[in-house]
Design a protein around this motif. Structure first.
Motif, PDB file in Angstrom:
ATOM      1  N   LEU A 155       6.179  26.773 -28.775  1.00  0.00           N
ATOM      2  CA  LEU A 155       6.226  25.403 -28.289  1.00  0.00           C
ATOM      3  C   LEU A 155       6.604  24.459 -29.423  1.00  0.00           C
ATOM      4  CD1 LEU A 155       3.044  25.253 -26.015  1.00  0.00           C
ATOM      5  CD2 LEU A 155       5.369  25.999 -25.446  1.00  0.00           C
ATOM      6  N   LYS A 156       7.566  23.588 -29.157  1.00  0.00           N
ATOM      7  CA  LYS A 156       7.970  22.571 -30.122  1.00  0.00           C
ATOM      8  C   LYS A 156       7.115  21.322 -29.924  1.00  0.00           C
ATOM      9  CE  LYS A 156      12.183  22.411 -28.691  1.00  0.00           C
ATOM     10  NZ  LYS A 156      13.609  22.014 -28.573  1.00  0.00           N
ATOM     11  N   CYS A 157       6.680  20.723 -31.030  1.00  0.00           N
ATOM     12  CA  CYS A 157       5.838  19.542 -30.906  1.00  0.00           C
ATOM     13  C   CYS A 157       6.141  18.541 -32.007  1.00  0.00           C
ATOM     14  CB  CYS A 157       4.358  19.920 -30.932  1.00  0.00           C
ATOM     15  SG  CYS A 157       3.736  20.406 -32.559  1.00  0.00           S
ATOM     16  N   ILE A 158       5.701  17.301 -31.787  1.00  0.00           N
ATOM     17  CA  ILE A 158       5.666  16.290 -32.835  1.00  0.00           C
ATOM     18  C   ILE A 158       4.294  15.629 -32.782  1.00  0.00           C
ATOM     19  CG2 ILE A 158       8.152  15.855 -32.701  1.00  0.00           C
ATOM     20  CD1 ILE A 158       7.440  13.113 -31.427  1.00  0.00           C
ATOM     21  N   ALA A 159       3.954  14.886 -33.831  1.00  0.00           N
ATOM     22  CA  ALA A 159       2.692  14.158 -33.883  1.00  0.00           C
ATOM     23  C   ALA A 159       2.970  12.717 -34.293  1.00  0.00           C
ATOM     24  CB  ALA A 159       1.728  14.814 -34.868  1.00  0.00           C
ATOM     25  N   ILE A 160       2.296  11.779 -33.626  1.00  0.00           N
ATOM     26  CA  ILE A 160       2.430  10.356 -33.942  1.00  0.00           C
ATOM     27  C   ILE A 160       1.034   9.790 -34.190  1.00  0.00           C
ATOM     28  CG2 ILE A 160       3.283   8.111 -33.192  1.00  0.00           C
ATOM     29  CD1 ILE A 160       5.135   9.568 -31.231  1.00  0.00           C
ATOM     30  N   ASP A 161       0.826   9.273 -35.385  1.00  0.00           N
ATOM     31  CA  ASP A 161      -0.481   8.722 -35.749  1.00  0.00           C
ATOM     32  C   ASP A 161      -0.283   7.811 -36.955  1.00  0.00           C
ATOM     33  OD1 ASP A 161      -3.241   8.380 -36.675  1.00  0.00           O
ATOM     34  OD2 ASP A 161      -3.720  10.090 -35.385  1.00  0.00           O
ATOM     35  N   ASP A 162      -0.918   6.649 -36.961  1.00  0.00           N
ATOM     36  CA  ASP A 162      -0.752   5.736 -38.089  1.00  0.00           C
ATOM     37  C   ASP A 162      -1.664   6.076 -39.267  1.00  0.00           C
ATOM     38  OD1 ASP A 162      -2.952   4.903 -36.488  1.00  0.00           O
ATOM     39  OD2 ASP A 162      -2.941   2.949 -37.464  1.00  0.00           O
ATOM     40  N   GLU A 163      -2.496   7.117 -39.116  1.00  0.00           N
ATOM     41  CA  GLU A 163      -3.385   7.527 -40.192  1.00  0.00           C
ATOM     42  C   GLU A 163      -2.813   8.758 -40.911  1.00  0.00           C
ATOM     43  OE1 GLU A 163      -7.283   8.230 -38.681  1.00  0.00           O
ATOM     44  OE2 GLU A 163      -7.351   6.338 -37.576  1.00  0.00           O
ATOM     45  N   PRO A 164      -2.444   8.634 -42.182  1.00  0.00           N
ATOM     46  CA  PRO A 164      -1.873   9.773 -42.921  1.00  0.00           C
ATOM     47  C   PRO A 164      -2.789  11.000 -42.943  1.00  0.00           C
ATOM     48  CG  PRO A 164      -1.540   7.742 -44.140  1.00  0.00           C
ATOM     49  CD  PRO A 164      -2.453   7.400 -42.989  1.00  0.00           C
TER      50      PRO A 164
END
Length: 232
Positions: A3-12
């Motif tokens: 499964l291909k995924c990405i992650a979006i979060d403003d916390e490093p």
């Protein structure tokens, strides 16, 4: 299955944790991470993925608003420090809802849900590869995929346009019916239209002309279809 995924979060730190966890799961390929929702949303409009790990409370736009803005939605796993958004998350058909701090065990369970979802979808496609079954006028109707020219969204309904018969009207969303169709034969080209790629005669001026003579627009977020179609 990978499964291909990405992650979006403003916390490093949160993104680093997801990178570390994803690296431990061979069947999960983390393509990219984003620390702001707008960049992540722009990437998703041109690069389809299977799973999106998404924070909810972000400074530019919320994760909930990001999902609402997308025409093509991947399976979403929300990652947040706040319990208050759980109901809204599931209202948007989120696959899972992970509360921070996230343990690897809990992350793994969420991934397994995604894997189960796509495995079931693949089995369904393989067991009924040549037909689509829908409910219309209190009947269950089986439609041969080769008879479908294009599918049109009309408020809460969709209209399935057929080659040699009158259209079939059914109460289902365009996203849901697309999940039931083989990805190599049917593509979304507009927020209102799905086409049978083998019924496309030619493309000109960001419009497709079908073998029946019908012309349909290609939406701005679906222009990648032009390049994809050239390979069929």
């Amino acid at each position: 299955m990978i499964l291909k995924c990405i992650a979006i979060d403003d916390e490093p730190l949160a993104l680093n944790l997801i990178r570390n966890y994803a690296a431990k799961i061979p069947a999960l390929h983390l393509i990219q991470t984003f620390n702001d929702a707008l960049s992540g949303a722009e990437f998703l409009r041109h690069n389809p993925v299977d799973v999106l790990f998404l924070d909810i409370n972000m400074p530019d736009i919320s994760g909930l608003d990001l999902i609402r803005s997308l025409n093509e939605k991947p399976q979403v796993i929300f990652t947040t420090a706040y319990k208050d958004f759980a109901y809204e998350g599931f209202e948007l058909d989120a696959l899972d809802y992970l509360l921070k701090p996230i343990t690897f065990e809990r992350f793994g369970k969420a991934f397994q849900k995604a894997l189960d979802y796509y495995s079931a979808k693949q089995i369904q496609a393989e067991s009924h590869p040549e037909s689509l079954v829908v409910s219309s006028e209190y009947q269950r109707i089986k439609i041969a995929l080769s008879d479908i020219e294009f599918i049109e969204s009309s408020e809460k309904y969709i209209k399935i346009h057929l080659v040699k018969a009158k259209p079939v009207l059914t109460l289902i969303s365009l996203n849901k019916v697309l999940e039931k169709l083989p990805e190599d034969k049917f593509k979304r080209i507009h927020r209102r239209f799905i086409v049978n790629v083998f019924k496309v005669k030619f493309i000109s001026n960001q419009k497709v002309q079908l073998t029946s003579g019908v012309k349909l627009p290609i939406g701005k977020t679906y222009l990648h279809f032009i390049e994809e179609w050239l390979h069929y």
